[in-house]
Design a protein around this motif. Structure first.
Motif, short mmCIF file in Angstrom:
data_model
loop_
_atom_site.label_atom_id
_atom_site.label_comp_id
_atom_site.label_asym_id
_atom_site.label_seq_id
_atom_site.Cartn_x
_atom_site.Cartn_y
_atom_site.Cartn_z
N PHE A 186 6.80 -1.95 0.89
CA PHE A 186 6.41 -1.73 1.27
C PHE A 186 5.36 -0.59 2.04
N ARG A 187 4.20 -0.36 1.84
CA ARG A 187 3.72 0.89 2.53
C ARG A 187 2.28 0.51 2.99
N ASN A 188 2.30 1.64 4.09
CA ASN A 188 1.10 0.92 4.83
C ASN A 188 -0.08 2.77 4.22
N GLU A 189 -0.36 2.30 2.63
CA GLU A 189 -1.20 2.98 2.14
C GLU A 189 -2.19 3.46 2.65
N ILE A 190 -2.58 4.68 2.72
CA ILE A 190 -4.00 4.64 3.25
C ILE A 190 -5.23 5.26 2.27
N PHE A 197 -2.65 -1.45 -8.75
CA PHE A 197 -1.98 -0.03 -9.26
C PHE A 197 -1.31 0.20 -8.01
N ARG A 198 -1.94 0.06 -6.78
CA ARG A 198 -1.42 0.38 -5.88
C ARG A 198 -2.29 -0.42 -4.60
N MET A 199 -0.99 -1.20 -4.42
CA MET A 199 -1.04 -2.11 -3.06
C MET A 199 -0.16 -2.18 -1.92
N ARG A 200 -0.43 -2.94 -0.75
CA ARG A 200 0.30 -2.38 0.41
C ARG A 200 1.86 -2.73 0.90
N GLN A 270 -1.89 8.20 -14.65
CA GLN A 270 -1.38 7.71 -13.74
C GLN A 270 -0.32 7.78 -13.52
N GLU A 271 1.06 7.83 -12.79
CA GLU A 271 2.25 7.43 -12.71
C GLU A 271 2.69 6.15 -12.38
N LEU A 272 3.22 5.91 -13.63
CA LEU A 272 4.17 4.01 -13.84
C LEU A 272 5.48 4.34 -13.00
N GLU A 273 6.18 5.63 -12.61
CA GLU A 273 7.61 5.66 -12.89
C GLU A 273 7.77 6.79 -12.40
P1 ATP Z 1 1.77 7.72 -6.21
O1 ATP Z 1 2.21 9.17 -6.37
O2 ATP Z 1 1.25 6.61 -7.09
O3 ATP Z 1 2.17 7.54 -4.56
P2 ATP Z 1 4.96 7.48 -5.77
O4 ATP Z 1 5.11 8.78 -6.28
O5 ATP Z 1 4.61 7.18 -4.50
O6 ATP Z 1 3.48 7.03 -6.23
P3 ATP Z 1 7.77 6.14 -5.88
O7 ATP Z 1 7.71 5.62 -3.94
O8 ATP Z 1 8.00 7.72 -6.62
O9 ATP Z 1 6.28 6.35 -5.93
O10 ATP Z 1 7.61 5.19 -6.14
C1 ATP Z 1 8.39 4.54 -7.62
C2 ATP Z 1 7.43 3.93 -8.22
O11 ATP Z 1 6.71 2.57 -7.47
C3 ATP Z 1 6.17 4.30 -8.67
O12 ATP Z 1 5.56 4.71 -9.93
C4 ATP Z 1 4.82 3.49 -8.97
O13 ATP Z 1 5.84 2.39 -10.07
C5 ATP Z 1 5.41 2.01 -7.89
N1 ATP Z 1 4.63 2.05 -6.67
C6 ATP Z 1 4.81 3.11 -5.40
N2 ATP Z 1 4.17 2.47 -4.81
C7 ATP Z 1 3.28 1.17 -4.73
C8 ATP Z 1 2.07 0.95 -4.25
N3 ATP Z 1 1.84 1.75 -3.21
N4 ATP Z 1 1.40 -0.18 -5.19
C9 ATP Z 1 2.36 -0.42 -6.62
N5 ATP Z 1 3.07 0.35 -6.98
C10 ATP Z 1 3.87 0.93 -6.12
#
Ligand code: ATP
Length: 453
Positions: A186-190, A197-200, A270-273
């Motif tokens: 869980f992340r309170n993404e801004i 792709f980017r969820m909380r 974009q980052e996948l992993e």
């Molecule tokens: P980003 O830079 O895109 O925020 P991150 O570098 O913070 O990603 P990591 O902390 O390395 O991400 O987390 C590992 C993996 O978890 C990421 O490569 C991604 O696949 C997944 N992930 C991270 N944050 C999210 C999110 N908010 N929603 C969906 N998947 C996520």
């Protein structure tokens, strides 16, 4: 590179139309960036996760599994650096009232039209960057007081470090070895967005691989290759996948080297992993904060050290999205546009559809018999509704690699037609050979038909 017909809008629309992924809480107007997985979405994501487990637990003997709690002792996050460092500096624009990540200003679009970037014109009035904590906070127990504040984990990795000792003691593990887990974070993404792709709230597939410090770089390279190959072997086109090494100023506080596996989504690379060399940061921090020794001791030689950690950290949702995007295709059959998911058969939600040509003459009964038998070995779907062409299209759209059609000849000689989603080839085959033939096809190496030769 051939031009791709796929767009994020087409993926979102297909996912909703065919019940892969829905916006969450829709009857209440939805809640931003939360999604629910429907039937085919669950089957697809489960297959992605199963392949990840398989590659680590079944195909190797140096990785073991864990399923740790989401709510951990709050001191975990002091030690990990998340309480202090898990922040993204933000700026607000006083003109358009929108909020942007200070380090990603060039990626954002500001609220004014025609489309502008924050800070691009003299009208922009940005505040100084401020820090926000991305962790969700809640309380344990019904009384909200200071002592009961806990956090929902922002990554699954820390649960692995907290359990490291158990694996040394009870499983007698000796580096190099890995501990893997899949779970919600869980992340309170801004700036959440771009569908799943980017969820909380999202699902991670993380593995911590503990190694003797002097071997860390070699293992980092090993895991870069392993993880890149995993995506390619499951059908992601290599020209849509790349490894990108982090610049020095991009590295997280714990990492001495990180490379991302990036995918060319419709929104760009974009980052996948992320695959990081975390050194001994985490075990040292937890040792210091807990007062416990978190080191490996060789009982024969007396050698002791804190292992270094190589971490491949993937997202189950981002991977599922990449597989969907990479598979999406449109072609023309008999003058009609067909939408087809060219998924690797191992990932396809349904492996085979069983279709009686007509709804009479004993065909449905025989088709049901075939369906029942195949169900013991793989995910099957029975469909008798509508014209046969329409039923093929429905299966193509969810990525079912094969379809079996029962017709009048089946009742005479117990043979059926077996149709291939990609080549559209149809062969006649005996009912008794079906299950073995399908399993043979499922195990065969696979290459995306979207790749030109
Ligand atoms: P980003 O830079 O895109 O925020 P991150 O570098 O913070 O990603 P990591 O902390 O390395 O991400 O987390 C590992 C993996 O978890 C990421 O490569 C991604 O696949 C997944 N992930 C991270 N944050 C999210 C999110 N908010 N929603 C969906 N998947 C996520």
């Amino acid at each position: 590179m051939a031009t791709d017909v796929v767009t994020m809008e087409k993926i979102v629309s297909l996912c909703k139309r065919r019940g892969f992924i829905f916006p969450s809480s829709e009857i209440y107007g939805g809640i931003g960036s939360s999604y629910d997985y429907g039937h085919y979405g669950v089957l697809l994501k489960n297959n992605v996760k199963a392949q990840w487990w398989r590659s680590l637990l079944q195909e190797r003997d140096d990785v073991v599994a864990l399923d740790s709690a989401i709510i951990q002792h709050p001191r975990t996050w002091e030690a990990s650096g998340h309480l202090a460092g898990f922040t993204d500096p933000l700026v607000d624009c006083r003109t358009c009232k929108l909020r942007f990540r200070a380090d990603k200003l060039e990626d954002g679009a500001c609220g004014r039209k025609p489309s502008k970037r924050p800070g691009e014109t003299s009208e922009c009035d940005l505040t100084e960057p401020r820090n926000f904590n991305l962790m969700f906070q809640t309380t344990v127990g019904p009384v909200q007081d200071e002592g009961s504040v806990v956090f929902l984990r922002p990554e699954t990795a820390q649960g692995i470090f907290l359990n490291f000792k158990h694996y040394l003691q009870f499983a007698r593990k000796k580096p190099p070895f890995g501990i893997a887990q899949i779970g919600k974070s869980f992340r309170n993404e801004i700036t959440p967005g771009n569908f799943v792709f980017r969820m909380r709230e999202f699902e991670q597939m993380e593995m911590e691989f503990f190694v003797p410090p002097q071997d860390a770089q070699r293992w980092h390279e090993h895991w870069l290759k392993e993880r890149y190959d995993w995506y390619v072997n499951l059908g992601i086109r290599a020209d849509h996948l790349r490894l990108r090494e982090h610049e020095q100023d991009e590295l997280s506080h714990y990492s001495s080297a990180t490379s991302d596996v990036e995918y060319l989504y419709p929104i760009g690379w974009q980052e996948l992993e992320g695959i990081a060399n975390r050194g001994d940061f985490d075990l040292s921090q937890h040792a210091q904060h807990s007062g416990q020794k978190l080191e490996y001791v060789d009982t024969v030689t007396g050698e002791r050290y804190i292992p270094y950690v190589i971490e491949p950290a993937a997202g189950a949702d981002r991977a599922t999205l990449a597989f969907l995007v990479d598979a999406y295709d449109e072609d023309e059959i008999e003058g009609e546009t067909r939408t087809v998911l060219r998924l690797h058969p191992q990932l396809a939600p349904v492996k085979v559809a069983v279709l009686p040509l007509v709804k009479k003459d004993g065909q449905p009964e025989l088709a049901r018999e075939i369906e029942r038998e195949l169900r013991e070995r793989m995910q099957v779907e029975y469909d008798e509704g509508g014209a046969i062409g329409r039923r093929y299209r429905r299966q193509d759209e969810i990525g079912t690699p094969w379809a079996i059609t029962v017709d009048h000849q089946t009742l005479e000689d117990r043979t059926v037609t077996l149709r291939d989603r990609d080549s559209l080839e149809q062969v006649r085959i005996g009912i008794d050979e079906l299950a073995d033939e399908l399993e043979r096809r499922l195990r065969a190496p696979w290459r995306s038909p979207k790749l030109s030769d």
